[in-house]
Design a protein around this motif. Structure first.
Motif, PDB file in Angstrom:
ATOM      1  N   GLU A 128       0.734  -1.213   0.097  1.00  0.00           N
ATOM      2  CA  GLU A 128      -0.012  -0.020  -0.002  1.00  0.00           C
ATOM      3  C   GLU A 128       0.927   1.104  -0.028  1.00  0.00           C
ATOM      4  O   GLU A 128       1.961   1.285   0.839  1.00  0.00           O
ATOM      5  N   PRO A 129       0.875   2.028  -1.039  1.00  0.00           N
ATOM      6  CA  PRO A 129      -0.105   2.254  -1.956  1.00  0.00           C
ATOM      7  C   PRO A 129       0.322   1.169  -3.006  1.00  0.00           C
ATOM      8  O   PRO A 129      -0.753   0.228  -3.178  1.00  0.00           O
ATOM      9  N   SER A 130       1.336   1.057  -3.868  1.00  0.00           N
ATOM     10  CA  SER A 130       1.650   0.130  -4.724  1.00  0.00           C
ATOM     11  C   SER A 130       3.111  -0.066  -4.751  1.00  0.00           C
ATOM     12  O   SER A 130       3.867   0.896  -4.195  1.00  0.00           O
ATOM     13  N   GLU A 131       3.576  -1.231  -5.417  1.00  0.00           N
ATOM     14  CA  GLU A 131       4.896  -1.544  -5.376  1.00  0.00           C
ATOM     15  C   GLU A 131       5.500  -0.193  -5.851  1.00  0.00           C
ATOM     16  O   GLU A 131       6.856  -0.049  -5.410  1.00  0.00           O
ATOM     17  N   ASP A 132       5.198   0.014  -7.077  1.00  0.00           N
ATOM     18  CA  ASP A 132       5.975   1.173  -7.693  1.00  0.00           C
ATOM     19  C   ASP A 132       6.274   2.348  -6.772  1.00  0.00           C
ATOM     20  O   ASP A 132       7.344   2.911  -6.827  1.00  0.00           O
ATOM     21  N   ILE A 133       5.076   2.797  -6.263  1.00  0.00           N
ATOM     22  CA  ILE A 133       4.943   4.054  -5.313  1.00  0.00           C
ATOM     23  C   ILE A 133       6.057   3.704  -4.192  1.00  0.00           C
ATOM     24  O   ILE A 133       7.017   4.769  -3.637  1.00  0.00           O
ATOM     25  N   LEU A 134       6.066   2.636  -3.421  1.00  0.00           N
ATOM     26  CA  LEU A 134       6.792   2.358  -2.276  1.00  0.00           C
ATOM     27  C   LEU A 134       8.220   2.410  -2.933  1.00  0.00           C
ATOM     28  O   LEU A 134       9.313   2.761  -2.197  1.00  0.00           O
ATOM     29  N   LEU A 135       8.541   1.756  -4.028  1.00  0.00           N
ATOM     30  CA  LEU A 135      10.083   1.739  -4.697  1.00  0.00           C
ATOM     31  C   LEU A 135      10.464   3.101  -4.791  1.00  0.00           C
ATOM     32  O   LEU A 135      11.652   3.538  -4.454  1.00  0.00           O
ATOM     33  N   GLU A 136       9.556   3.925  -5.171  1.00  0.00           N
ATOM     34  CA  GLU A 136      10.186   5.322  -5.511  1.00  0.00           C
ATOM     35  C   GLU A 136      10.441   6.106  -4.186  1.00  0.00           C
ATOM     36  O   GLU A 136      11.325   6.919  -4.007  1.00  0.00           O
TER      37      GLU A 136
END
Lengths: 140, 286
Positions: B206-214
């Motif tokens: 949460e929110p999404s993998e991509d945002i977390l990675l960012e």
């Protein structure tokens, strides 16, 4: 569930702030505040700056957190915070000064100044700490 | 032959110097102990961040994030982490030499090299050198806030394609006697391989993998920078401790030699005086 409590660890880059067993943890997720009880699904989220409450059997512990991550795996909550302070370590008059200093600085600097963002962040953090301290004192 | 008074003066001054160096040695030892515990305290966070990062990178498309993107290396940035203070042996000199060799070696590879200087000593040393400086920082006590500030600028620059590769040069702490110099390329972030024995938990993201990675990639860079600052601080105190220890030892030797000289001078003064007295007595007799 075999375990009766969840293990909570709050760590910042500089030190481990808190490590103890708790009944419930409430943390400010970037998608809204969430609570973790025993048996929560594995879960990884970003945290926004805000208030963390760790409810233990005998008392509630309030922490001010400056954003970061939280990971929940099998009755274990790990909070990776960029900054985190226990409410009992906060001092009202120091915070007031901090807030005023940041406001003053923001007034002096233009929006274009490269330092503007930095001070805005500081102001936000100080204000959160104030709020956490107030909440803690109210609920003591 | 220096007079007795001069010798005594010199002995006293060297003794005072020894007092100062041995006090500095003790202060450095105390600070070293604190730096070491800081390094240990920073470990859990760093390990955990890295774990989460690896598990995220293996789950997402690595080309997504600007910090993972590899460009043709045309412009490089070199971060040099030195100390604010001197009197720590060859700690800073070795580091600067390494940095200069690095720049020389990479002149052909890069069209342009900028430096980020951390620590007053680095600023002083490169002040008059013909190198492009991107930023200069003083350390004070190494804090995560400082690491974060340094990285914010570097990350912004990388994302805006102001430069293509980032290298950090710093001393890693091994023991009070040895520091290991590191030249690490940190940007673009090397693709990571998940370890086999890693716990494979199915997370809810949460929110999404991509945002977390960012959010995590800049964080991991900051954590690395913070670690480098701490390692460098511990190395500095270690280097100062050994430097001051040998300075105290040398001062002791100098004192020993001066004292022998002083005693000899005193002895010969007494002998001359005696000779004069005896000579005078002889003359009276005659």
């Amino acid at each position: 569930m075999a375990e009766e409590y969840i293990q909570v660890d709050v760590v910042t880059p500089e030190k481990a702030v808190l490590s103890r067993k708790a009944v419930e943890v409430v943390a400010p997720g970037s998608q809204g505040e969430f609570g973790v009880l025993i048996g929560h699904t594995p879960f990884l989220t970003t945290l926004k700056p805000g208030q963390i409450i760790v409810r233990t059997e005998d008392r509630d512990i309030y922490l001010a957190c400056g954003g970061g991550f939280a990971e929940v795996i099998s009755d274990r909550v790990i909070i990776l915070a960029e900054t985190a302070e226990m409410a009992e370590d906060l001092k009202a008059d120091e915070l007031k000064e901090e807030v005023e200093q940041a406001r003053e600085k923001l007034r002096q600097l233009g929006k274009e100044d490269p330092d503007y963002e930095k001070w805005e962040k500081r102001l936000l953090r100080a204000e959160i700490k104030q709020r956490v301290l107030e909440n803690w004192e109210k609920n003591r | 032959m220096p007079s007795l008074k001069d010798l005594r003066k010199r002995i006293n001054s060297v003794k005072k110097t020894r007092q100062i160096t041995s006090a500095m040695r003790m202060v450095a030892a105390a600070k070293l102990r604190r730096s070491q515990s800081d390094i240990i305290a920073a470990r859990p966070y760093a390990i955990k961040t890295n774990e989460v990062l690896v598990s995220l990178v293996t789950r997402t498309n690595p080309d997504m994030h600007p910090l993972l993107r590899v460009r043709e290396p045309k412009r490089g940035v070199v971060v040099v982490i030195a100390s604010d203070r001197g009197l720590c042996g060859s700690f800073n000199q070795n580091l600067f030499r390494k940095a200069e060799t690095f720049i020389k070696q990479n002149r052909d590879r890069y069209e342009d090299i900028q430096m980020v200087l951390i620590g007053k000593r680095a600023g002083d040393y490169f002040k008059r050198k013909n190198v492009a400086k991107r930023a200069v920082y003083t350390i004070g006590t190494p804090s995560y806030e400082l690491a974060s500030e340094i990285c914010d600028d570097l990350i912004k620059g990388y994302v805006n394609a102001e430069y293509d590769e980032l290298t950090i040069i710093f001393n890693e702490f091994r023991s009070a006697l040895t520091q290991v110099m590191h030249v690490d390329r940190v940007l673009p972030v090397e693709p990571m391989e998940a370890e086999d024995d890693m716990m494979n938990v199915e997370y809810l993201y949460e929110p999404s993998e991509d945002i977390l990675l960012e959010a995590l990639l800049p964080l991991s860079l900051k954590v690395f920078m913070y670690r480098a600052l701490l390692e460098s601080a511990a190395s500095e105190h270690g280097a100062r401790m050994t430097a001051m220890e040998s300075a105290s030892k040398n001062a002791g030797e100098v004192i020993g030699k001066l004292e022998i000289k002083y005693n000899r001078a005193r002895q010969s003064a007494i002998t001359t005086e005696l000779m004069e007295v005896v000579g005078g007595a002889e003359a009276l007799k005659g």
